[in-house]
Design an enzyme around this catalytic site. Sequence first.
Site, PDB file in Angstrom:
ATOM      1  N   LYS A 104      17.446  59.682  10.167  1.00 36.01           N
ATOM      2  CA  LYS A 104      18.357  59.363  11.274  1.00 36.01           C
ATOM      3  C   LYS A 104      19.621  58.769  10.664  1.00 36.01           C
ATOM      4  O   LYS A 104      19.567  57.726  10.007  1.00 36.01           O
ATOM      5  CB  LYS A 104      17.708  58.368  12.237  1.00 36.01           C
ATOM      6  CG  LYS A 104      18.649  57.901  13.335  1.00 36.01           C
ATOM      7  CD  LYS A 104      18.032  56.767  14.145  1.00 36.01           C
ATOM      8  CE  LYS A 104      19.058  56.141  15.065  1.00 36.01           C
ATOM      9  NZ  LYS A 104      18.533  54.937  15.761  1.00 36.01           N
ATOM     10  N   GLY A 165      21.020  47.672  21.495  1.00 37.89           N
ATOM     11  CA  GLY A 165      20.430  46.378  21.757  1.00 37.89           C
ATOM     12  C   GLY A 165      20.782  45.768  23.096  1.00 37.89           C
ATOM     13  O   GLY A 165      20.316  44.670  23.410  1.00 37.89           O
ATOM     14  N   ALA A 191      19.373  54.140  21.931  1.00 39.33           N
ATOM     15  CA  ALA A 191      20.142  52.904  22.099  1.00 39.33           C
ATOM     16  C   ALA A 191      20.524  52.662  23.552  1.00 39.33           C
ATOM     17  O   ALA A 191      21.042  53.541  24.226  1.00 39.33           O
ATOM     18  CB  ALA A 191      21.396  52.886  21.227  1.00 39.33           C
ATOM     19  N   GLY A 192      20.220  51.454  24.008  1.00 46.26           N
ATOM     20  CA  GLY A 192      20.661  51.017  25.321  1.00 46.26           C
ATOM     21  C   GLY A 192      19.650  51.146  26.436  1.00 46.26           C
ATOM     22  O   GLY A 192      19.788  50.500  27.475  1.00 46.26           O
ATOM     23  N   ASN A 213      13.647  50.603  21.343  1.00 46.81           N
ATOM     24  CA  ASN A 213      13.316  49.558  20.384  1.00 46.81           C
ATOM     25  C   ASN A 213      13.400  48.191  21.068  1.00 46.81           C
ATOM     26  O   ASN A 213      12.393  47.592  21.406  1.00 46.81           O
ATOM     27  CB  ASN A 213      14.268  49.639  19.183  1.00 46.81           C
ATOM     28  CG  ASN A 213      13.932  48.637  18.085  1.00 46.81           C
ATOM     29  OD1 ASN A 213      13.052  47.799  18.239  1.00 46.81           O
ATOM     30  ND2 ASN A 213      14.643  48.712  16.976  1.00 46.81           N
ATOM     31  N   THR A 214      14.638  47.754  21.357  1.00 39.45           N
ATOM     32  CA  THR A 214      14.852  46.425  21.917  1.00 39.45           C
ATOM     33  C   THR A 214      14.133  46.229  23.245  1.00 39.45           C
ATOM     34  O   THR A 214      13.586  45.155  23.512  1.00 39.45           O
ATOM     35  CB  THR A 214      16.353  46.167  22.094  1.00 39.45           C
ATOM     36  OG1 THR A 214      17.015  46.350  20.838  1.00 39.45           O
ATOM     37  CG2 THR A 214      16.617  44.764  22.611  1.00 39.45           C
TER      38      THR A 214
END
Length: 264
Positions: A104, A165, A191-192, A213-214
């Site tokens: 990635k 994040g 992301a997001g 992830n976050t």
Amino acid sequence: MFRKEKDTEMEDKLIIGGHAFESRFILGSGKFSLEMTNAVIKNGGVEMATLALRRANVGGEENILDYMPEGITLLPNTSGARTAEEAVRIARLAREIGCGDFVKIEVVHDSKYLLPDNYETIKATEVLAKEGFIVMPYMYPDLNAARDMVNAGAAAIMPLGAPIGSNKGLCTREFIKMLVEEIDLPIIVDAGIGRPSQACEAMEMGVDAIMANTAIATAGDVAQMAAAFKLAVISGRMAYLAGPGRVLEQMAEASSPLTGFLQD
């Protein structure tokens, strides 16, 4: 019209670089403790997980590779790279220590908003694709940049839904839709994404997979949240394949035919 041919449930696999995956939920593992990584992967039904090279401390006391379940496809990322050259160097190191050919590409030199540099990403993609890597570039959703990444040899396109994040969801929804309609490669929202409902919405739009992830790492019960994301991704994919119902311009329509005694 769907961008991709509707498959049967048994044949509906995510294909990236010639590799087939049952799961369309990809885990970003950067914010998890090593002890939680295995549990989150299993609860989320994950088959692919990112790997920051700095955590693959081969021969050291704490090595994330020791916590990855058997059969997981590793997706090393070039987190920390500020230029194409740095990204290429990190990818090559990951391959040398046995992380495989997937990579990635992350190139970020904006320290305030942490937005990916699409142009440096294109350059890194071209170099690594020629070296046989299966390149999955993380990018700001711009159609022209995505087309350049396709031409450079990308195996998938990974547009951000919101700043990394942030857990703000699909802030770039309309631009992602353009990629879904115009790019003939897997589109993976990265992301997001902050809630399973947002993951489901993205899948209903026709994206091919979700990375989170976050949203999971900051949940009260991370293992249970991973399971929730798994189900949301499956549900959204099923809805997309089923074909969402029409949206009426008028205010309402009876859900059942009017019977004679209700008509004038």
